[in-house]
Design an enzyme around this catalytic site. Structure first.
Site, PDB file in Angstrom:
ATOM      1  N   ASP A  64      10.971 -10.114  -0.038  1.00  0.00           N
ATOM      2  CA  ASP A  64       9.690 -10.130   0.683  1.00  0.00           C
ATOM      3  C   ASP A  64       9.180 -11.571   0.778  1.00  0.00           C
ATOM      4  O   ASP A  64       8.534 -11.955   1.749  1.00  0.00           O
ATOM      5  CB  ASP A  64       8.643  -9.275  -0.051  1.00  0.00           C
ATOM      6  CG  ASP A  64       8.870  -7.781   0.172  1.00  0.00           C
ATOM      7  OD1 ASP A  64       9.481  -7.426   1.195  1.00  0.00           O
ATOM      8  OD2 ASP A  64       8.440  -6.986  -0.679  1.00  0.00           O
ATOM      9  N   LYS A 109       8.547  -0.842  -6.755  1.00  0.00           N
ATOM     10  CA  LYS A 109       8.898  -2.265  -6.848  1.00  0.00           C
ATOM     11  C   LYS A 109       8.641  -2.876  -8.227  1.00  0.00           C
ATOM     12  O   LYS A 109       9.344  -3.794  -8.639  1.00  0.00           O
ATOM     13  CB  LYS A 109       8.133  -3.068  -5.792  1.00  0.00           C
ATOM     14  CG  LYS A 109       8.633  -2.828  -4.381  1.00  0.00           C
ATOM     15  CD  LYS A 109       7.912  -3.721  -3.390  1.00  0.00           C
ATOM     16  CE  LYS A 109       8.356  -3.459  -1.971  1.00  0.00           C
ATOM     17  NZ  LYS A 109       7.753  -4.343  -0.986  1.00  0.00           N
TER      18      LYS A 109
HETATM   19  P1  NAP Z   1      -1.013  -2.211  -1.388  1.00  0.00           P
HETATM   20  O1  NAP Z   1      -0.270  -2.694  -2.584  1.00  0.00           O
HETATM   21  O2  NAP Z   1      -1.580  -0.851  -1.401  1.00  0.00           O
HETATM   22  O3  NAP Z   1      -2.222  -3.244  -1.137  1.00  0.00           O
HETATM   23  C1  NAP Z   1      -3.139  -3.086  -0.107  1.00  0.00           C
HETATM   24  C2  NAP Z   1      -4.178  -4.194  -0.167  1.00  0.00           C
HETATM   25  O4  NAP Z   1      -4.977  -4.065   0.989  1.00  0.00           O
HETATM   26  C3  NAP Z   1      -5.107  -4.111  -1.375  1.00  0.00           C
HETATM   27  O5  NAP Z   1      -5.425  -5.396  -1.782  1.00  0.00           O
HETATM   28  C4  NAP Z   1      -6.304  -3.359  -0.819  1.00  0.00           C
HETATM   29  O6  NAP Z   1      -7.524  -3.754  -1.417  1.00  0.00           O
HETATM   30  C5  NAP Z   1      -6.338  -3.843   0.610  1.00  0.00           C
HETATM   31  N1  NAP Z   1      -6.893  -2.826   1.502  1.00  0.00           N
HETATM   32  C6  NAP Z   1      -6.490  -1.568   1.652  1.00  0.00           C
HETATM   33  N2  NAP Z   1      -7.228  -0.939   2.576  1.00  0.00           N
HETATM   34  C7  NAP Z   1      -8.140  -1.830   3.010  1.00  0.00           C
HETATM   35  C8  NAP Z   1      -9.198  -1.769   3.954  1.00  0.00           C
HETATM   36  N3  NAP Z   1      -9.457  -0.660   4.644  1.00  0.00           N
HETATM   37  N4  NAP Z   1      -9.923  -2.875   4.144  1.00  0.00           N
HETATM   38  C9  NAP Z   1      -9.686  -3.997   3.460  1.00  0.00           C
HETATM   39  N5  NAP Z   1      -8.709  -4.109   2.541  1.00  0.00           N
HETATM   40  C10 NAP Z   1      -7.942  -3.031   2.325  1.00  0.00           C
HETATM   41  O7  NAP Z   1      -0.103  -2.289  -0.085  1.00  0.00           O
HETATM   42  P2  NAP Z   1       1.069  -3.348   0.226  1.00  0.00           P
HETATM   43  O8  NAP Z   1       2.362  -2.838  -0.262  1.00  0.00           O
HETATM   44  O9  NAP Z   1       0.631  -4.685  -0.225  1.00  0.00           O
HETATM   45  O10 NAP Z   1       1.161  -3.254   1.809  1.00  0.00           O
HETATM   46  C11 NAP Z   1       0.102  -3.714   2.609  1.00  0.00           C
HETATM   47  C12 NAP Z   1       0.493  -3.752   4.077  1.00  0.00           C
HETATM   48  O11 NAP Z   1       1.519  -4.688   4.289  1.00  0.00           O
HETATM   49  C13 NAP Z   1       1.007  -2.430   4.630  1.00  0.00           C
HETATM   50  O12 NAP Z   1       0.458  -2.222   5.889  1.00  0.00           O
HETATM   51  C14 NAP Z   1       2.491  -2.631   4.721  1.00  0.00           C
HETATM   52  O13 NAP Z   1       3.070  -1.849   5.757  1.00  0.00           O
HETATM   53  C15 NAP Z   1       2.555  -4.113   5.049  1.00  0.00           C
HETATM   54  N6  NAP Z   1       3.855  -4.679   4.641  1.00  0.00           N
HETATM   55  C16 NAP Z   1       4.636  -5.182   5.622  1.00  0.00           C
HETATM   56  C17 NAP Z   1       5.844  -5.733   5.291  1.00  0.00           C
HETATM   57  C18 NAP Z   1       6.725  -6.280   6.375  1.00  0.00           C
HETATM   58  O14 NAP Z   1       7.921  -6.446   6.151  1.00  0.00           O
HETATM   59  N7  NAP Z   1       6.174  -6.613   7.519  1.00  0.00           N
HETATM   60  C19 NAP Z   1       6.274  -5.777   3.960  1.00  0.00           C
HETATM   61  C20 NAP Z   1       5.435  -5.259   2.973  1.00  0.00           C
HETATM   62  C21 NAP Z   1       4.217  -4.717   3.338  1.00  0.00           C
HETATM   63  P3  NAP Z   1      -8.061  -3.180  -2.828  1.00  0.00           P
HETATM   64  O15 NAP Z   1      -7.530  -4.112  -3.874  1.00  0.00           O
HETATM   65  O16 NAP Z   1      -9.519  -3.214  -2.682  1.00  0.00           O
HETATM   66  O17 NAP Z   1      -7.515  -1.797  -2.948  1.00  0.00           O
END
Ligand code: NAP
Length: 535
Positions: free
Chosen positions: A368, A331
């Site tokens: 998004d 992205k």
């Molecule tokens: P990402 O860029 O990897 O970011 C993940 C975030 O969550 C980071 O801030 C990370 O913290 C935190 N995190 C990860 N594991 C954690 C844990 N065990 N406890 C607490 N915090 C934690 O991922 P992303 O792309 O933002 O996606 C995140 C989620 O959103 C995914 O589950 C994805 O499937 C969902 N999502 C859904 C949609 C939809 O259309 N519904 C769209 C996009 C994403 P740190 O900074 O400490 O690493």
């Protein structure tokens, strides 16, 4: 670079093998009707093999029988004869590939030729001989084999397989062409999307003079499997179902027909992709292909496994792709390659949607944001709303920038506090330590962490006593009912599930690509059904 040649519209579901294309070799003179999709079958026993064929008759009439997968290929001959005699509407290919050529048949070359000839006498319409075997056999023996095939009324397909890479395809095709078979089949292994493109190019070029089949095996080669017939291939292969593939990357017959609508793809079909890694389980192809069908848009979306961005950019330019849904980890990386993007996408620094302009350049959008904002706007007034966002990754960026843009007061809480501070600073939001959550009241709490997602150990992104909000929005949608959603419901707090966001961001993509309103209810229905089935 040159774009793939425009093929004439093909509106029938089958190719008639007579006469051969313009400068094709003098062929068998067979009048053979082959469909676009051949289902490759194998079994542990002959009975299992033909049971599988019978079970598929409702959706397929064109089968490849991989006899070399049987312990004794010759044992299948009576069953083959009986099956083909009882099903005159079926077209059959017989394959008995030897071990040294990547198959399972341990017998000699002469034994292979004997079995193939017998399959022809049993009624098989096409026999598949590896190019290595054709090159090894004495010319006189090959000539006898070919004339016996002709007497039996069967066509000869000569095949080449490379199980490691896609290289020197033209050379492989020349080796086959030297024998002037009725069909040439070139199969390679894709390591990148461009390999699938190379196979499509080969099909395009060779289909002018011969009946050609081209496949790049593996997940990255999917475009060759689905778009091969559109590029001029005589047919392509499918598996009976996802668990019974006879080659890496083979797609099930149902997916070929229902998801990718193989029978309807023509030169006017616009090709879209969802690009990322991993990508195999993305629900975007299901959602968008359903929407294309519902709105009568001649388009198809394919999953594109992208290891390096340049590979995607090459495909987008040369296939060409009409648009791409961009997922992790591309992205941000894609931004420098855009001709232009909307201001919010530029500020967020992440793009999830590409559209190829009439000028052939890529334009970027971030849907998004709409995926987060629209479900909320339907329920509350965003201006002045106090919203806490858990997480500071990619999904959080879209939420925080989008909500600040709508006038909400946004707080970022994250496992790594510094990341919360950095995001808050960039987006003109505020950061908050998790300890403060329990004593602070919010209108909305949004989870953008993967906590609660299937396969992720941590179920809740916060402690139970820290849930202090009037509305809970969990971006996680697999499972549909996350631990956070359950907790909120148990407290009587209204919820928004991640599925609604997924569909909303997809609906905006559909509108950007087609200019038509998206059939949101239908998109939601199919994705929810798939999640309930597999979740
Ligand atoms: P990402 O860029 O990897 O970011 C993940 C975030 O969550 C980071 O801030 C990370 O913290 C935190 N995190 C990860 N594991 C954690 C844990 N065990 N406890 C607490 N915090 C934690 O991922 P992303 O792309 O933002 O996606 C995140 C989620 O959103 C995914 O589950 C994805 O499937 C969902 N999502 C859904 C949609 C939809 O259309 N519904 C769209 C996009 C994403 P740190 O900074 O400490 O690493």
């Amino acid at each position: 670079m040159r774009q793939l040649r425009a093929m004439p519209l093909v509106d029938s579901s089958s190719t008639v093998l007579s006469p051969a294309p313009a400068s094709a070799p003098a062929s068998t003179g067979l009048h053979l009707r082959v469909g676009k999709l051949c289902v490759a079958l194998q079994g542990h026993t002959p009975a299992e093999l033909f049971d599988r064929a019978r079970a598929l008759l409702a959706e397929a009439r064109f089968f490849e029988f991989r006899l070399d997968a049987l312990p004794k290929p010759a044992a299948a001959l009576p069953g083959l004869k009986e099956f083909l005699a009882s099903r005159r509407d079926v077209t059959a290919i017989a394959t008995c590939r030897r071990k040294e050529n990547g198959g399972n048949f341990a017998g000699s070359l002469t034994a292979e030729l004997e079995i193939l000839l017998k399959t022809a006498e049993c009624g098989c319409h096409i026999v598949d001989l590896e190019v290595e075997s054709a090159e090894e056999v004495r010319p006189a023996q090959l000539a006898r084999f070919r004339s016996a095939l002709r007497v039996a009324g069967s066509a000869l397909l000569i095949s080449f397989h490379d199980f490691t890479r896609t290289k020197n395809l033209e050379h492989a095709a020349d080796r086959i062409e030297a024998f002037q078979p009725d069909f040439m089949k070139v199969v390679s292994t894709a390591r990148q999307l461009s390999d699938g493109l190379a196979v499509l190019r080969l099909i395009e070029a060779r289909s002018l003079s011969t009946h050609v089949v081209g496949i790049a095996m593996g997940e990255e080669g999917l475009i060759s499997r689905v778009l091969g017939p559109r590029a001029g291939a005589a047919f392509t292969f499918a598996s009976p179902d996802a668990d019974l593939a006879t080659a890496p990357g083979q797609v099930s017959v149902r997916a070929m027909l229902d998801l990718y609508r193989l029978e309807h793809l023509d030169q006017a079909t616009r090709i879209f992709g969802v690009a990322g890694n991993p990508i195999a389980h993305s629900l975007s192809p299901l959602m968008h292909n359903t929407a294309f069908r519902r709105e009568v848009v001649n388009a198809v979306m394919l999953p594109l496994k992208v290891r390096i961005l340049e590979d995607l950019l090459t495909l987008a330019r040369e296939l060409p792709l009409a648009g791409v849904a961009v997922t992790m980890p591309l992205k941000q990386e894609v931004l420098p390659h855009l001709a232009n993007m909307d201001p919010l996408t530029a500020r967020i620094g992440a793009c999830n949607t590409l559209r190829t302009g009439a000028d052939g350049r890529l334009y970027g959008f971030n849907t998004d944001v709409a995926g987060v904002v629209r479900p909320l706007e339907k329920r509350i007034k965003l201006r002045g709303a106090r919203i806490v966002v858990l997480g500071a990754g990619g999904a959080a960026r879209a939420a925080v920038f989008g909500l600040v843009d709508r006038g909400a007061e946004v707080y970022v809480v994250n496992r790594t506090y510094e990341n919360a501070v950095a995001l808050a600073r960039k987006a003109k939001a505020k950061s908050l330590k998790q300890e403060q959550l329990a004593k602070t009241r919010f209108d909305v709490l949004i989870n953008t962490t993967p906590c609660g997602m299937s396969g992720v150990k941590q179920a809740l992104p916060i402690k139970e006593n820290e849930l202090n909000a009037g509305l809970v929005f969990d971006m996680v949608y697999n499972p549909l009912e996350t631990p956070l959603i359950r907790l909120a419901r148990s407290r009587g707090i209204p919820v928004i599930g991640g599925l609604e966001m997924f569909v909303q961001q997809g609906a905006r993509q559909f509108e950007i690509w087609t200019g038509k309103p998206a059939p949101e209810a239908e998109m939601l229905r199919v994705v929810e059904m798939a999640l309930r089935r597999h979740g």
